[in-house]
Design an enzyme around this catalytic site. Structure first.
Site, mmCIF file in Angstrom:
data_model
loop_
_atom_site.group_PDB
_atom_site.id
_atom_site.type_symbol
_atom_site.label_atom_id
_atom_site.label_comp_id
_atom_site.label_asym_id
_atom_site.label_seq_id
_atom_site.Cartn_x
_atom_site.Cartn_y
_atom_site.Cartn_z
ATOM 1 N N CYS A 2 27.162 25.564 48.026
ATOM 2 C CA CYS A 2 27.645 25.448 46.650
ATOM 3 C C CYS A 2 27.593 26.784 45.906
ATOM 4 C CB CYS A 2 26.788 24.456 45.891
ATOM 5 S SG CYS A 2 26.640 22.883 46.691
ATOM 6 N N ARG A 27 31.380 30.972 51.048
ATOM 7 C CA ARG A 27 30.103 30.291 51.228
ATOM 8 C C ARG A 27 30.279 28.910 51.854
ATOM 9 N NH1 ARG A 27 26.046 32.497 47.888
ATOM 10 N NH2 ARG A 27 24.994 30.506 47.917
ATOM 11 N N TRP A 74 29.429 21.711 48.132
ATOM 12 C CA TRP A 74 29.327 21.364 49.553
ATOM 13 C C TRP A 74 28.511 20.084 49.585
ATOM 14 C CZ3 TRP A 74 25.303 21.483 53.379
ATOM 15 C CH2 TRP A 74 25.753 21.498 54.709
ATOM 16 N N ASN A 100 23.377 23.476 42.054
ATOM 17 C CA ASN A 100 23.175 23.719 43.484
ATOM 18 C C ASN A 100 21.782 23.230 43.831
ATOM 19 O OD1 ASN A 100 25.562 25.083 43.391
ATOM 20 N ND2 ASN A 100 24.704 27.127 43.643
ATOM 21 N N GLY A 101 21.624 22.599 44.973
ATOM 22 C CA GLY A 101 20.297 22.114 45.363
ATOM 23 C C GLY A 101 20.298 20.600 45.468
ATOM 24 N N GLU A 481 23.679 33.429 71.772
ATOM 25 C CA GLU A 481 24.465 33.864 70.616
ATOM 26 C C GLU A 481 25.971 33.784 70.916
ATOM 27 O OE1 GLU A 481 24.026 34.205 67.644
ATOM 28 O OE2 GLU A 481 25.510 35.581 66.857
#
Ligand code: F6R
Length: 608
Positions: A2, A27, A74, A100-101, A481
């Protein structure tokens, strides 16, 4: 993940908010929205999907105001949809919140609010905040926000506006980054400096437990007990062009090609080649503390965890200190053996990964000193660690991490040199390592000049459905990776394995359709890997080898070869990973996928 942006000043805020949201697209998000203070309350426009959808909503139904907030969401609570997009409003439509959170006790709060007569329109945890602020509002927005936040458990970065207390934004932070941008007669709030860099370079970072009130000409930072908190104003040196694509088709490709410079930047001013050691000003460890170290824990997630595995091999090999590598998400919820004789090295590109931050805090709580290897300056991990080594790789926008990985390996090599030279490593050996490090930028450049050859291989395998990546020693983490890069951006199933471990299971997968990538430079385990290559070839697998010289022992066993320059064993990961990044990139690009923002992924994972 977010993103938040907000503006208060004399200009119509809408274009600035939308532009700010676009700067944070990298993001990762699934809906977006803006809210502006109008004459009759707070006006909203929101849309599911990309910001282009929000732009067309705004074009059809324009929205204006000089105080506004915007958000890219998000989804965590409630599916991606217009009603769940932020901003969220209260019952009266006069208060709007972006967040956000995660509000952890939102179920209880929501139930209580509904019983008190509040009507909820979304499935989000965030809407609880809007109603709590409404319930607490007595004419002053910051007081109402403070009262609401005192009821909330969880994490937040928020920005709030209200038409009942206009020309002001109230912001607050606990566990989710937020900063204030200072303009001339106008001020900004954002969760990411990229959102406002076009307008100002003067920023104030909020810390956990802090709130701020912004008007066009003032800002004030205070804690939840309303005590003023003195703050420094920081100047941002990153350029917007640095954040933009610079002529490449995707950020990821640009970032892969930046690696000669970024590797150089991580080493700059730190490597003392003649003496074979490194100067690391930010470690905050005395010589005695370094000598007393008995145990190092390296904790991280994803790609950063892969670099941690390489760090373990280096430190144990040269400094002879026991190193454990832990997934941050596991470390934080078990009962690890950590004490004041331990050093906890925390690796994070973003410096905001929730699990990594929590693991660092847990290690601190148990008495360990913490050392952050972080790219984003001023990020939470960088501010909370006891000491640190900044990667200096510049902004990494592509969701798939590339240049941060190579810089992490370099930073770990610098740390190894520091610890090892204090203990067992001779000047001569230290110097040989430093000289090999100095050669890396030009060697990476050489690999990049051969990108077309990797692209040709990508063309052959663009329709593959599975891939195996195999390596040994320092190159086993590189295999992991390489596999991660491929799966996250091309959606092709890929696995990384220690090459010899293959015959304990994965060998059953091998047939003429299975591409197998061997990371087999000419190092101390080369001959062993050649035997593993023979095992795959004997079963009809299609072998792609990354190697460092003409090798007669490979004749007849490989289908494709990618050549990298020679270096010392511990530095091969820096070279070998580059063709793997390119292979993943070209396969995903040829499949027509959104390389920079792969589905379901976020650049900075700020929820656990
Ligand atoms: C993979 C990738 C992720 C991150 C992980 C940790 O390409 O980008 O696996 O490496 O989410 O992120 P940071 O390093 O920001 O803590």
């Amino acid at each position: 993940m977010c993103g938040i942006v907000g503006y208060v000043g004399p200009r119509i805020a809408t274009p600035m908010l939308i532009e700010g949201l676009k700067r944070m697209e990298y993001r990762g998000y699934d809906s977006a929205g803006v809210a502006l203070l109008g004459d009759d309350g707070v006006d909203l426009r929101r849309a599911k999907g990309k910001i282009a959808a929000l732009e067309s909503t705004v074009a059809t139904r324009p929205i204006e105001g000089t105080t506004g907030i915007g958000h890219t969401r998000w989804a965590t609570h409630g599916a991606p949809s217009e009603k769940n997009a932020h901003p969220q409003r209260d019952c009266t439509g006069t208060i709007a919140v972006v967040h956000n959170g995660i509000i952890e006790n939102y179920t209880v709060l929501r139930k209580r609010l509904i019983e008190a007569g509040h009507v909820f329109k979304s499935d989000t945890d965030t809407e609880v905040l809007a109603h709590l602020i409404e319930a607490a509002f007595k004419g002053n927005l910051e007081e109402a926000v403070t009262e609401a936040l005192n009821l909330v458990e969880g994490t937040y970065g928020i920005a709030v506006i209200s038409s009942q207390d206009p020309d002001k934004i109230v912001a607050a932070r606990k566990g989710s980054p937020l900063l204030i941008g200072l303009g001339d007669g106008e001020n900004y709030v954002a969760s990411d400096v990229a959102a406002i860099l076009q307008h100002t370079r003067q920023v104030v970072y909020l810390d956990d437990g802090e709130m701020a009130v912004l008007t066009p000409t003032t800002y004030r930072v205070f804690d939840l007990e309303a005590n003023d908190v003195p703050k420094n104003v920081n100047r941002i040196d990153w350029d917007l062009e640095q954040i933009e694509k610079g002529g490449f088709e995707h950020f990821m490709l640009k970032e892969i090609f930046e690696q000669p410079q970024t590797i150089e930047n991580t080493m700059r001013g730190r490597l003392v080649t003649e003496e074979g050691f490194s100067k690391l000003g930010g470690l905050n460890l005395t010589k005695q503390e370094m000598l007393d170290l008995e145990h190092i824990i390296i904790t991280a997630c994803g790609t950063s965890w892969h670099s941690a595995l390489i760090g373990k091999l280096m430190i144990e090999d040269l400094a002879r200190i026991r190193v454990d590598v832990e997934y941050a998400s596991e470390f934080r919820y078990r009962n690890p053996i950590v004490d004041d004789k331990s050093l906890c090295v925390v690796i994070s590109q973003s410096g905001e990964t929730a699990d990594t931050l929590a693991a660092m805090r847990e290690a601190k709580r148990r008495g360990a000193k913490t050392l952050g290897l972080v790219n984003v300056v001023g990020s939470t991990i960088a501010r909370e660690d006891d000491g640190g080594i900044y990667l200096h790789a510049g902004p990494e926008i592509g969701v798939a991490s590339t240049k941060a990985f190579t810089s992490q390996v370099i930073a770990l090599t610098l740390l190894t040199l520091k610890l090892a030279r204090l203990r067992a490593l001779s000047v001569e050996k230290g110097r040989a390592i430093a000289q090999a490090m100095e050669a890396l930028p030009a060697q990476v450049q050489q690999i990049l000049e051969n990108a077309a050859a990797v692209e040709a291989i990508a063309d052959r395998f663009r329709d593959a459905t599975n891939f195996l990546y195999l390596g040994r020693g320092y190159n086993f983490p590189v295999a992991l990776e390489g596999a991660l890069k491929l799966k996250e951006i091309s959606y092709i199933h890929a696995e990384g394995y220690p090459a010899a471990e293959m015959k304990h299971g994965p060998i059953a997968l091998i047939d003429e359709n299975m591409p197998v990538v061997f990371i087999a430079p000419h190092d101390s385990v080369f001959e062993k890997v050649v035997s593993n290559i023979s095992e795959v070839k004997a079963r009809g697998g299609r072998v792609i080898v990354i190697t460092s010289r003409e090798e007669p022992s490979l004749a007849g066993k490989i289908d494709f070869e990618i050549r990298i320059p020679e270096t010392i064993d511990m530095l091969y990961p820096v070279l070998a990973v580059v063709p793997l990044q390119l292979l993943a990139y070209y396969i995903a690009a040829k499949r027509g996928l959104n390389v920079d923002q792969p589905r379901n992924l976020a650049k900075s994972v700020t929820v656990e």
